[in-house]
Scaffold this motif. Sequence first.
Motif, PDB file in Angstrom:
ATOM      1  N   MET A  91       0.845  -1.200   0.000  1.00  0.00           N
ATOM      2  CA  MET A  91       0.000   0.000   0.000  1.00  0.00           C
ATOM      3  C   MET A  91       0.881   1.251   0.000  1.00  0.00           C
ATOM      4  N   VAL A  92       0.558   2.205  -0.884  1.00  0.00           N
ATOM      5  CA  VAL A  92       1.309   3.454  -0.957  1.00  0.00           C
ATOM      6  C   VAL A  92       0.745   4.433   0.058  1.00  0.00           C
ATOM      7  N   LEU A  93       1.604   4.943   0.938  1.00  0.00           N
ATOM      8  CA  LEU A  93       1.209   5.955   1.909  1.00  0.00           C
ATOM      9  C   LEU A  93       1.948   7.255   1.604  1.00  0.00           C
ATOM     10  N   TYR A  94       1.512   8.329   2.253  1.00  0.00           N
ATOM     11  CA  TYR A  94       2.036   9.648   1.945  1.00  0.00           C
ATOM     12  C   TYR A  94       2.552  10.310   3.232  1.00  0.00           C
ATOM     13  N   PRO A  95       3.839  10.108   3.535  1.00  0.00           N
ATOM     14  CA  PRO A  95       4.394  10.590   4.801  1.00  0.00           C
ATOM     15  C   PRO A  95       4.525  12.115   4.874  1.00  0.00           C
ATOM     16  N   ILE A  96       4.385  12.613   6.082  1.00  0.00           N
ATOM     17  CA  ILE A  96       4.604  14.032   6.365  1.00  0.00           C
ATOM     18  C   ILE A  96       6.103  14.262   6.498  1.00  0.00           C
ATOM     19  N   GLN A  97       6.639  15.130   5.663  1.00  0.00           N
ATOM     20  CA  GLN A  97       8.074  15.431   5.695  1.00  0.00           C
ATOM     21  C   GLN A  97       8.383  16.646   6.564  1.00  0.00           C
ATOM     22  N   VAL A  98       7.469  17.624   6.525  1.00  0.00           N
ATOM     23  CA  VAL A  98       7.656  18.863   7.280  1.00  0.00           C
ATOM     24  C   VAL A  98       6.327  19.262   7.895  1.00  0.00           C
ATOM     25  N   LYS A  99       6.371  19.729   9.128  1.00  0.00           N
ATOM     26  CA  LYS A  99       5.189  20.268   9.783  1.00  0.00           C
ATOM     27  C   LYS A  99       5.630  21.469  10.606  1.00  0.00           C
ATOM     28  N   ARG A 100       5.001  22.621  10.362  1.00  0.00           N
ATOM     29  CA  ARG A 100       5.328  23.795  11.174  1.00  0.00           C
ATOM     30  C   ARG A 100       4.106  24.689  11.319  1.00  0.00           C
ATOM     31  N   THR A 101       4.073  25.425  12.401  1.00  0.00           N
ATOM     32  CA  THR A 101       2.964  26.311  12.700  1.00  0.00           C
ATOM     33  C   THR A 101       3.203  27.676  12.067  1.00  0.00           C
ATOM     34  N   LEU A 102       2.194  28.175  11.340  1.00  0.00           N
ATOM     35  CA  LEU A 102       2.281  29.491  10.713  1.00  0.00           C
ATOM     36  C   LEU A 102       1.560  30.559  11.522  1.00  0.00           C
ATOM     37  N   LEU A 110      -5.628  15.725  11.613  1.00  0.00           N
ATOM     38  CA  LEU A 110      -4.345  15.931  10.947  1.00  0.00           C
ATOM     39  C   LEU A 110      -3.370  16.676  11.851  1.00  0.00           C
ATOM     40  N   ALA A 111      -3.873  17.617  12.627  1.00  0.00           N
ATOM     41  CA  ALA A 111      -3.017  18.408  13.510  1.00  0.00           C
ATOM     42  C   ALA A 111      -2.316  17.557  14.559  1.00  0.00           C
ATOM     43  N   LYS A 112      -2.902  16.402  14.876  1.00  0.00           N
ATOM     44  CA  LYS A 112      -2.300  15.513  15.877  1.00  0.00           C
ATOM     45  C   LYS A 112      -1.205  14.632  15.287  1.00  0.00           C
ATOM     46  N   MET A 113      -1.082  14.642  13.974  1.00  0.00           N
ATOM     47  CA  MET A 113      -0.060  13.831  13.324  1.00  0.00           C
ATOM     48  C   MET A 113       1.254  14.592  13.303  1.00  0.00           C
ATOM     49  N   GLU A 114       2.354  13.847  13.254  1.00  0.00           N
ATOM     50  CA  GLU A 114       3.679  14.449  13.304  1.00  0.00           C
ATOM     51  C   GLU A 114       4.505  14.023  12.104  1.00  0.00           C
ATOM     52  N   VAL A 115       5.673  14.629  11.951  1.00  0.00           N
ATOM     53  CA  VAL A 115       6.589  14.263  10.876  1.00  0.00           C
ATOM     54  C   VAL A 115       6.897  12.770  10.966  1.00  0.00           C
ATOM     55  N   GLY A 116       6.789  12.085   9.852  1.00  0.00           N
ATOM     56  CA  GLY A 116       6.988  10.636   9.817  1.00  0.00           C
ATOM     57  C   GLY A 116       5.694   9.862   9.766  1.00  0.00           C
ATOM     58  N   ASP A 117       4.614  10.452  10.296  1.00  0.00           N
ATOM     59  CA  ASP A 117       3.300   9.840  10.138  1.00  0.00           C
ATOM     60  C   ASP A 117       2.867   9.977   8.682  1.00  0.00           C
ATOM     61  N   ALA A 118       1.951   9.112   8.249  1.00  0.00           N
ATOM     62  CA  ALA A 118       1.569   9.098   6.835  1.00  0.00           C
ATOM     63  C   ALA A 118       0.066   9.216   6.651  1.00  0.00           C
ATOM     64  N   LEU A 119      -0.323   9.926   5.593  1.00  0.00           N
ATOM     65  CA  LEU A 119      -1.723  10.011   5.193  1.00  0.00           C
ATOM     66  C   LEU A 119      -2.077   8.788   4.366  1.00  0.00           C
ATOM     67  N   LEU A 120      -3.320   8.336   4.494  1.00  0.00           N
ATOM     68  CA  LEU A 120      -3.740   7.140   3.772  1.00  0.00           C
ATOM     69  C   LEU A 120      -3.988   7.427   2.293  1.00  0.00           C
ATOM     70  N   ASP A 121      -4.728   8.503   1.995  1.00  0.00           N
ATOM     71  CA  ASP A 121      -5.052   8.858   0.612  1.00  0.00           C
ATOM     72  C   ASP A 121      -4.610  10.286   0.334  1.00  0.00           C
ATOM     73  N   PHE A 122      -4.098  10.488  -0.872  1.00  0.00           N
ATOM     74  CA  PHE A 122      -3.647  11.816  -1.288  1.00  0.00           C
ATOM     75  C   PHE A 122      -3.811  11.870  -2.804  1.00  0.00           C
ATOM     76  N   ILE A 123      -4.994  12.284  -3.241  1.00  0.00           N
ATOM     77  CA  ILE A 123      -5.383  12.146  -4.642  1.00  0.00           C
ATOM     78  C   ILE A 123      -5.281  13.490  -5.364  1.00  0.00           C
ATOM     79  N   GLY A 124      -4.589  13.511  -6.485  1.00  0.00           N
ATOM     80  CA  GLY A 124      -4.475  14.742  -7.238  1.00  0.00           C
ATOM     81  C   GLY A 124      -3.334  14.668  -8.234  1.00  0.00           C
ATOM     82  N   PRO A 125      -3.022  15.791  -8.890  1.00  0.00           N
ATOM     83  CA  PRO A 125      -3.714  17.067  -8.752  1.00  0.00           C
ATOM     84  C   PRO A 125      -5.073  17.049  -9.447  1.00  0.00           C
TER      85      PRO A 125
END
Length: 281
Positions: free
Chosen positions: A1-12, A75-90
């Motif tokens: 299964m292809v997952l989509y990991p978070i590489q960067v997370k920062r608060t704006l 999503l806000a509770k997820m951290e760098v290294g965690d992965a999203l299940l679906d990421f469809i696009g563009p």
Amino acid sequence: MVLYPIQVKRTLAPGVRLYEISAPLVARKAQPGQFVIVRVNETGERIPLTIADYDRKMGTITMVVQEIGFTTKTLAKMEVGDALLDFIGPLGNPSELRDSGTVVCIGGGVGCAPLYPQVRALSQKGVNVITIVGARSAEHLILTRELGRYSNQLHIATDDGSQGRKGFVTDILKDLIEQGTPIDQVIAIGPMIMMKVVTGVTKQYNLPTMISLNSLMVDGTGMCGSCRVTVGGVTKFACVDGPEFDAHQVDFDEQMKRAAVYRDQEAKALARLDCGCRNGH
């Protein structure tokens, strides 16, 4: 299964975070104005998020997310290294950007994120870009440095006057018009009420105006019809006909009513999230 990991997370800003997601195939094709459909996990809903940036070499997509609903708070509770299940696009149609002239780009709140790739692309085409950004206060302003880098002029408005002009983005737009600034097009992205008010101003002066509708969506391919919008008296689907439309043709009142349709269900979902419950228990 292809997952989509978070590489960067920062608060704006308070309740607003930037994420860089590893999605090489999406990054390879992404263009300004397009969006993705995201599902955080197997029990999550599908939500549309406009692409804020993309890096083809690194294979990443940047999203800026405001934590207001069940999925965005999850999503806000997820951290760098965690992965999203679906990421469809563009998905959606890329922005149709001018090659010359002067374009006023207006961003309200998190609307500055999808505005950024358009400002950059316009600047790279040699267009004279005047950018206006607005927020409730200075701490809620985002991406002003990045937008300023590609703008010939950058104007800031805050509701409380804590940075830039005290007032609204439309106050600055009116000033530019009354000063005789030649404007060939206006692009506005932000809260529905902001886009409606901007459109009211540009209609008075017959200024071509484009807005982006990040409407309610489910499948993102035009099959479910949940993202329908009335444009020029005709029903369109934001996911396949948009997400950008001629602002002077959009029925804003209808859109604002539709945006509130699932408010009760969203409140129940947030309550379940707060208590850690599932399926209402």
